[in-house]
Design a protein around this motif. Structure first.
Motif, PDB file in Angstrom:
ATOM      1  N   GLN A   8     -11.523  38.599  69.311  1.00 25.50           N
ATOM      2  CA  GLN A   8     -10.986  39.857  69.827  1.00 25.50           C
ATOM      3  C   GLN A   8     -12.143  40.771  70.204  1.00 25.50           C
ATOM      4  OE1 GLN A   8      -8.560  42.377  67.145  1.00 25.50           O
ATOM      5  NE2 GLN A   8      -7.257  42.791  68.906  1.00 25.50           N
ATOM      6  N   ARG A   9     -12.048  41.430  71.355  1.00 20.99           N
ATOM      7  CA  ARG A   9     -13.082  42.393  71.739  1.00 20.99           C
ATOM      8  C   ARG A   9     -13.090  43.568  70.774  1.00 20.99           C
ATOM      9  NH1 ARG A   9     -12.790  43.543  78.159  1.00 20.99           N
ATOM     10  NH2 ARG A   9     -12.846  45.702  77.441  1.00 20.99           N
ATOM     11  N   ASP A  10     -14.302  44.132  70.505  1.00 25.31           N
ATOM     12  CA  ASP A  10     -14.423  45.248  69.556  1.00 25.31           C
ATOM     13  C   ASP A  10     -13.567  46.447  69.970  1.00 25.31           C
ATOM     14  OD1 ASP A  10     -16.242  43.796  68.113  1.00 25.31           O
ATOM     15  OD2 ASP A  10     -18.005  44.733  69.017  1.00 25.31           O
ATOM     16  N   ASP A  11     -13.351  46.614  71.285  1.00 25.97           N
ATOM     17  CA  ASP A  11     -12.613  47.804  71.741  1.00 25.97           C
ATOM     18  C   ASP A  11     -11.130  47.522  71.981  1.00 25.97           C
ATOM     19  OD1 ASP A  11     -13.023  46.244  73.999  1.00 25.97           O
ATOM     20  OD2 ASP A  11     -13.644  47.898  75.290  1.00 25.97           O
ATOM     21  N   ASP A  12     -10.638  46.375  71.537  1.00 25.18           N
ATOM     22  CA  ASP A  12      -9.219  46.056  71.725  1.00 25.18           C
ATOM     23  C   ASP A  12      -8.357  46.386  70.499  1.00 25.18           C
ATOM     24  OD1 ASP A  12      -9.319  45.337  74.358  1.00 25.18           O
ATOM     25  OD2 ASP A  12      -9.392  43.177  74.007  1.00 25.18           O
ATOM     26  N   THR A  13      -8.861  47.201  69.585  1.00 25.67           N
ATOM     27  CA  THR A  13      -8.027  47.675  68.477  1.00 25.67           C
ATOM     28  C   THR A  13      -7.083  48.755  69.011  1.00 25.67           C
ATOM     29  OG1 THR A  13      -9.602  49.401  67.948  1.00 25.67           O
ATOM     30  CG2 THR A  13      -9.888  47.287  66.825  1.00 25.67           C
ATOM     31  N   GLU A  14      -5.944  48.937  68.310  1.00 25.11           N
ATOM     32  CA  GLU A  14      -4.937  49.869  68.822  1.00 25.11           C
ATOM     33  C   GLU A  14      -5.508  51.278  69.031  1.00 25.11           C
ATOM     34  OE1 GLU A  14      -1.190  48.923  67.084  1.00 25.11           O
ATOM     35  OE2 GLU A  14      -0.261  50.697  67.985  1.00 25.11           O
ATOM     36  N   GLU A  15      -6.349  51.706  68.089  1.00 20.57           N
ATOM     37  CA  GLU A  15      -6.882  53.066  68.170  1.00 20.57           C
ATOM     38  C   GLU A  15      -7.805  53.242  69.384  1.00 20.57           C
ATOM     39  OE1 GLU A  15      -8.925  54.303  64.577  1.00 20.57           O
ATOM     40  OE2 GLU A  15      -9.658  56.051  65.680  1.00 20.57           O
ATOM     41  N   THR A  16      -8.721  52.298  69.570  1.00 19.63           N
ATOM     42  CA  THR A  16      -9.648  52.419  70.706  1.00 19.63           C
ATOM     43  C   THR A  16      -8.917  52.246  72.032  1.00 19.63           C
ATOM     44  OG1 THR A  16     -11.371  51.543  69.281  1.00 19.63           O
ATOM     45  CG2 THR A  16     -11.868  51.614  71.611  1.00 19.63           C
ATOM     46  N   ARG A  75      -7.407  37.665  73.658  1.00 20.38           N
ATOM     47  CA  ARG A  75      -8.488  36.950  72.980  1.00 20.38           C
ATOM     48  C   ARG A  75      -9.418  36.411  74.070  1.00 20.38           C
ATOM     49  NH1 ARG A  75      -6.103  39.394  69.915  1.00 20.38           N
ATOM     50  NH2 ARG A  75      -5.210  38.809  67.896  1.00 20.38           N
ATOM     51  N   THR A 103      -4.088  44.559  72.935  1.00 23.47           N
ATOM     52  CA  THR A 103      -4.162  44.240  71.511  1.00 23.47           C
ATOM     53  C   THR A 103      -3.967  42.739  71.281  1.00 23.47           C
ATOM     54  OG1 THR A 103      -1.858  44.940  71.281  1.00 23.47           O
ATOM     55  CG2 THR A 103      -3.543  46.541  70.667  1.00 23.47           C
ATOM     56  N   ASP A 154     -17.556  51.258  71.900  1.00 22.97           N
ATOM     57  CA  ASP A 154     -16.711  51.058  70.726  1.00 22.97           C
ATOM     58  C   ASP A 154     -15.796  52.251  70.473  1.00 22.97           C
ATOM     59  OD1 ASP A 154     -17.809  48.613  70.507  1.00 22.97           O
ATOM     60  OD2 ASP A 154     -18.925  48.962  68.659  1.00 22.97           O
TER      61      ASP A 154
END
Ligand code: AP5
Ligand code: ZN
Length: 212
Positions: free
Chosen positions: A155-163, A124, A121, A58
């Protein structure tokens, strides 16, 4: 054949691996999927920084080598032919892999950083069958529903812009040297991963048929 597919997060390794397993008689060996299926596995007895893979994943960090090496070793013992996706991600893992098996083909998918961020980002994934979609580049027929099985797209937990930024940094620092290593050994076939999935597949298929 024994195939290794490399490339940054979002380069299309999973997408192309699915086609490879359909066309060639190989197992898909992927550390990412294996770790996601075991995110909450208790690894506290190893005395590492965190007690589960989830905490590393994560944050976009690498899960420690001792956990990942065991997963790959077990999977490769069982597989005759394989496409290995997501491993090795650092030079220590590359040296482990050399002890485990030889490779017939090493593919590297080249994609620019801006494109990688857009792909990740917007990705899906089907909760049921794992098929990848993309909100713009590969949308499902019905919003949020898998074309293959009707499962829910998440959405995968690690596909946020920050991660995603952290994952790209880790890739640059740890995994790019592995690609250079295969290149120096003249084992590497670079493929333009920024083409359409069908065009990338043409190049992937041709390369495997030529090398394996
Ligand atoms: P992992 O699951 O391996 O993730 P990754 O390497 O970041 O790769 P992705 O699955 O995000 O991308 P992909 O290249 O497969 O692209 P995809 O085909 O899905 O690893 C996750 C985490 O697990 C790591 O961060 C780490 O913590 C841990 N981990 C895993 N292996 C490890 C190891 N060996 N050691 C230590 N830790 C490890 O495509 C992406 C999107 O783009 C999709 O939406 C797709 O539809 C779209 N797309 C694909 N191709 C195209 C195209 N040609 N044109 C337009 N869109 C496209
Ligand atoms: Zn599905």
């Amino acid at each position: 054949p024994r195939i290794l597919i490399m490339g940054a997060p979002g380069a299309g390794k999973g997408t192309q691996s699915a086609r490879i397993t359909e066309t060639f008689d190989v197992e898909h060996v992927t550390t990412g999927d294996a770790l996601r299926a075991n995110k909450d596995m208790d690894i506290s007895d190893l005395g590492l920084e965190y007690d589960t893979p989830r905490e590393y994943m994560d944050q976009g960090e690498l899960v420690p080598d001792e956990v990942v090496n065991t997963i790959v070793e077990t999977a490769l013992i069982e597989a005759d032919g394989f496409v290995l996706d997501g491993y090795p991600r650092n030079m220590e893992q590359a040296r482990e892999l050399e002890e485990m098996t030889d490779l017939d083909v090493v593919l590297a998918l080249d994609v620019s950083e801006d494109e990688l961020v857009d792909r990740l980002t917007g990705r899906r994934v089907c909760e049921e069958c794992g098929t990848n979609f993309h909100v713009d580049f590969d949308p499902p027929a019905t919003d949020g529903v898998c074309d293959e099985c009707g499962g829910e797209l998440v959405q995968r937990d690690d596909d946020t812009e920050e991660t995603v930024k952290d994952r790209l940094r880790v890739y640059h620092d740890n995994t790019e040297p592995v690609i250079e290593f295969y290149d120096e050994q003249d084992q590497l076939a670079r493929i333009d991963g920024e083409q359409t999935p069908d065009e990338v597949w043409d190049d992937v298929k041709t390369t495997i048929e030529r090398e394996a």
